[in-house]
Design a protein around this motif. Structure first.
Motif, PDB file in Angstrom:
ATOM      1  N   LEU A   1       4.246   3.983  -3.249  1.00  0.00           N
ATOM      2  CA  LEU A   1       3.390   5.170  -3.146  1.00  0.00           C
ATOM      3  C   LEU A   1       2.302   5.089  -4.211  1.00  0.00           C
ATOM      4  O   LEU A   1       2.527   4.516  -5.290  1.00  0.00           O
ATOM      5  CB  LEU A   1       4.209   6.442  -3.420  1.00  0.00           C
ATOM      6  N   CYS A   2       1.152   5.700  -3.946  1.00  0.00           N
ATOM      7  CA  CYS A   2       0.138   5.829  -4.984  1.00  0.00           C
ATOM      8  C   CYS A   2       0.556   6.994  -5.897  1.00  0.00           C
ATOM      9  O   CYS A   2       1.409   7.803  -5.528  1.00  0.00           O
ATOM     10  CB  CYS A   2      -1.240   6.079  -4.361  1.00  0.00           C
ATOM     11  N   ALA A   3      -0.056   7.060  -7.072  1.00  0.00           N
ATOM     12  CA  ALA A   3       0.345   8.085  -8.053  1.00  0.00           C
ATOM     13  C   ALA A   3       0.120   9.487  -7.509  1.00  0.00           C
ATOM     14  O   ALA A   3       0.912  10.399  -7.764  1.00  0.00           O
ATOM     15  CB  ALA A   3      -0.447   7.875  -9.346  1.00  0.00           C
ATOM     16  N   SER A   4      -0.931   9.652  -6.717  1.00  0.00           N
ATOM     17  CA  SER A   4      -1.256  10.976  -6.197  1.00  0.00           C
ATOM     18  C   SER A   4      -0.189  11.442  -5.192  1.00  0.00           C
ATOM     19  O   SER A   4       0.351  12.548  -5.299  1.00  0.00           O
ATOM     20  CB  SER A   4      -2.647  10.922  -5.549  1.00  0.00           C
ATOM     21  N   CYS A   5       0.149  10.601  -4.224  1.00  0.00           N
ATOM     22  CA  CYS A   5       1.157  10.988  -3.221  1.00  0.00           C
ATOM     23  C   CYS A   5       2.545  11.113  -3.862  1.00  0.00           C
ATOM     24  O   CYS A   5       3.352  11.938  -3.424  1.00  0.00           O
ATOM     25  CB  CYS A   5       1.206   9.959  -2.083  1.00  0.00           C
ATOM     26  N   ALA A   6       2.814  10.298  -4.899  1.00  0.00           N
ATOM     27  CA  ALA A   6       4.148  10.315  -5.519  1.00  0.00           C
ATOM     28  C   ALA A   6       4.469  11.676  -6.136  1.00  0.00           C
ATOM     29  O   ALA A   6       5.636  12.048  -6.242  1.00  0.00           O
ATOM     30  CB  ALA A   6       4.243   9.224  -6.583  1.00  0.00           C
TER      31      ALA A   6
ATOM     32  N   ARG B   1       0.839  -1.201   0.000  1.00  0.00           N
ATOM     33  CA  ARG B   1       0.000   0.000   0.000  1.00  0.00           C
ATOM     34  C   ARG B   1       0.871   1.248   0.000  1.00  0.00           C
ATOM     35  O   ARG B   1       2.091   1.140   0.155  1.00  0.00           O
ATOM     36  CB  ARG B   1      -0.968   0.003   1.187  1.00  0.00           C
ATOM     37  N   CYS B   2       0.238   2.359  -0.180  1.00  0.00           N
ATOM     38  CA  CYS B   2       0.970   3.632  -0.213  1.00  0.00           C
ATOM     39  C   CYS B   2       1.485   3.954   1.195  1.00  0.00           C
ATOM     40  O   CYS B   2       0.713   3.954   2.156  1.00  0.00           O
ATOM     41  CB  CYS B   2       0.044   4.740  -0.718  1.00  0.00           C
ATOM     42  N   THR B   3       2.785   4.218   1.291  1.00  0.00           N
ATOM     43  CA  THR B   3       3.355   4.502   2.618  1.00  0.00           C
ATOM     44  C   THR B   3       2.883   5.845   3.157  1.00  0.00           C
ATOM     45  O   THR B   3       3.037   6.122   4.337  1.00  0.00           O
ATOM     46  CB  THR B   3       4.903   4.542   2.562  1.00  0.00           C
ATOM     47  N   SER B   4       2.311   6.658   2.296  1.00  0.00           N
ATOM     48  CA  SER B   4       1.872   7.982   2.736  1.00  0.00           C
ATOM     49  C   SER B   4       0.397   7.999   3.129  1.00  0.00           C
ATOM     50  O   SER B   4       0.038   8.510   4.180  1.00  0.00           O
ATOM     51  CB  SER B   4       2.146   8.993   1.625  1.00  0.00           C
ATOM     52  N   CYS B   5      -0.485   7.389   2.277  1.00  0.00           N
ATOM     53  CA  CYS B   5      -1.927   7.488   2.552  1.00  0.00           C
ATOM     54  C   CYS B   5      -2.615   6.136   2.774  1.00  0.00           C
ATOM     55  O   CYS B   5      -3.784   6.096   3.143  1.00  0.00           O
ATOM     56  CB  CYS B   5      -2.629   8.235   1.421  1.00  0.00           C
ATOM     57  N   GLY B   6      -1.903   5.029   2.520  1.00  0.00           N
ATOM     58  CA  GLY B   6      -2.498   3.717   2.764  1.00  0.00           C
ATOM     59  C   GLY B   6      -3.255   3.114   1.597  1.00  0.00           C
ATOM     60  O   GLY B   6      -3.716   1.975   1.655  1.00  0.00           O
ATOM     61  N   GLU B   7      -3.383   3.864   0.509  1.00  0.00           N
ATOM     62  CA  GLU B   7      -4.092   3.403  -0.695  1.00  0.00           C
ATOM     63  C   GLU B   7      -3.430   2.120  -1.252  1.00  0.00           C
ATOM     64  O   GLU B   7      -2.201   2.090  -1.399  1.00  0.00           O
ATOM     65  CB  GLU B   7      -4.030   4.552  -1.723  1.00  0.00           C
ATOM     66  N   PRO B   8      -4.217   1.063  -1.542  1.00  0.00           N
ATOM     67  CA  PRO B   8      -3.591  -0.165  -2.035  1.00  0.00           C
ATOM     68  C   PRO B   8      -3.154  -0.131  -3.505  1.00  0.00           C
ATOM     69  O   PRO B   8      -2.355  -0.963  -3.929  1.00  0.00           O
ATOM     70  CB  PRO B   8      -4.677  -1.234  -1.833  1.00  0.00           C
TER      71      PRO B   8
HETATM   72 ZN   LIG Z   1      -0.924   7.729  -1.320  1.00  0.00          ZN
END
Ligand SMILES: [Zn+2]
Length: 249
Positions: free
Chosen positions: A178-183, A158-165
């Protein structure tokens, strides 16, 4: 080894440092995973018995006398000389990276037999490899496995920043995917294809033998190696010169 005056142990040679015209200080990993620095007297002289038995990457049986300041190797016999690792440039580069990471992940008076066992397996596996892609993959797998064992396991689910899988980037500094948004907010994050993410997970979960039978293209192997290099540099907080050399091959 506190309290013992002589230690009898299997060792692997991680580094040779010049002490005098004829003597070396060896950085060794003992079978229990402890790091030992010991003098090998005469090891710089041609034909000396220690020169061949305690060369770089050698797996040897050693007797080590505890000195007041420095320990001294008094006997050594070869278990596996790993000759090929000193004869081929690509294999030597890979072995140097394994040894350097081994040196940074073993410590005086700290037992960790896992590190010795996996380094021994990695040296033996490396000796049978051909081609830089396989060497990249082995060094990357060794790096992630050893660091995960010592507490630096990357988050890859999952995303280390927001938890999104739904993840598609990797950042060593952020601790994994990371998810694309947090990256977008993280400089230096690497975009990953689903296939690359799958190979990255496999480095942590699959045995060396399984990993190396699956064909891999040169670009993916280099990419995984570069992620392992970044992961090690970020978490050990040091330059790894043998990894830098390997990246230049
Ligand atoms: Zn994220």
């Amino acid at each position: 080894m506190a309290g013992r005056r002589t230690l009898h142990t299997e060792v692997m040679v991680l580094r040779k440092t010049k002490l005098s015209e004829s003597d070396l200080i060896l950085t060794l990993m003992a079978a229990d995973g402890e790091q030992i620095r010991a003098v090998a007297k005469g090891a710089r002289k041609p034909g000396n018995r220690f020169a061949s038995r305690l060369d770089m990457f050698c797996d040897s049986d050693a007797l080590i006398a505890k000195g007041r300041n420095l320990d001294i190797v008094t006997e050594a016999s070869l278990i596996d000389p790993h000759v090929k690792l000193r004869e081929d440039l690509d294999l030597m580069a890979g072995a140097s990276a394994l040894a350097e990471l081994g040196e940074y992940t073993c410590y005086e008076n700290v037992e960790d037999p896992f590190v010795f066992a996996i380094l021994k397996a990695a040296f033996s596996t490396l000796e049978g490899l051909t081609g830089l892609s396989q060497i990249d993959l082995l060094v990357a797998a060794f790096t992630f496995k050893v660091l995960a064992h010592q507490g630096w396991r990357p988050e890859l689910e999952r995303c280390t920043s927001c938890g999104e899988p739904d993840v598609s980037f990797f950042s060593a500094r952020m601790g994994g995917t990371l998810c694309a948004s947090c990256a977008r907010e993280i400089s230096g994050a690497h975009e990953l294809t689903p296939q690359q993410l799958g190979r990255l997970k496999a480095l942590l979960t699959e045995r060396f033998s399984t990993l190396l039978v699956t064909p891999i293209d040169k670009g993916t192997a280099r990419f995984l190696f570069s992620l392992a290099h970044e992961w090690a540099t970020a978490h050990l907080d040091t330059r790894l010169r043998s990894f830098e050399f390997m990246r230049g091959l």
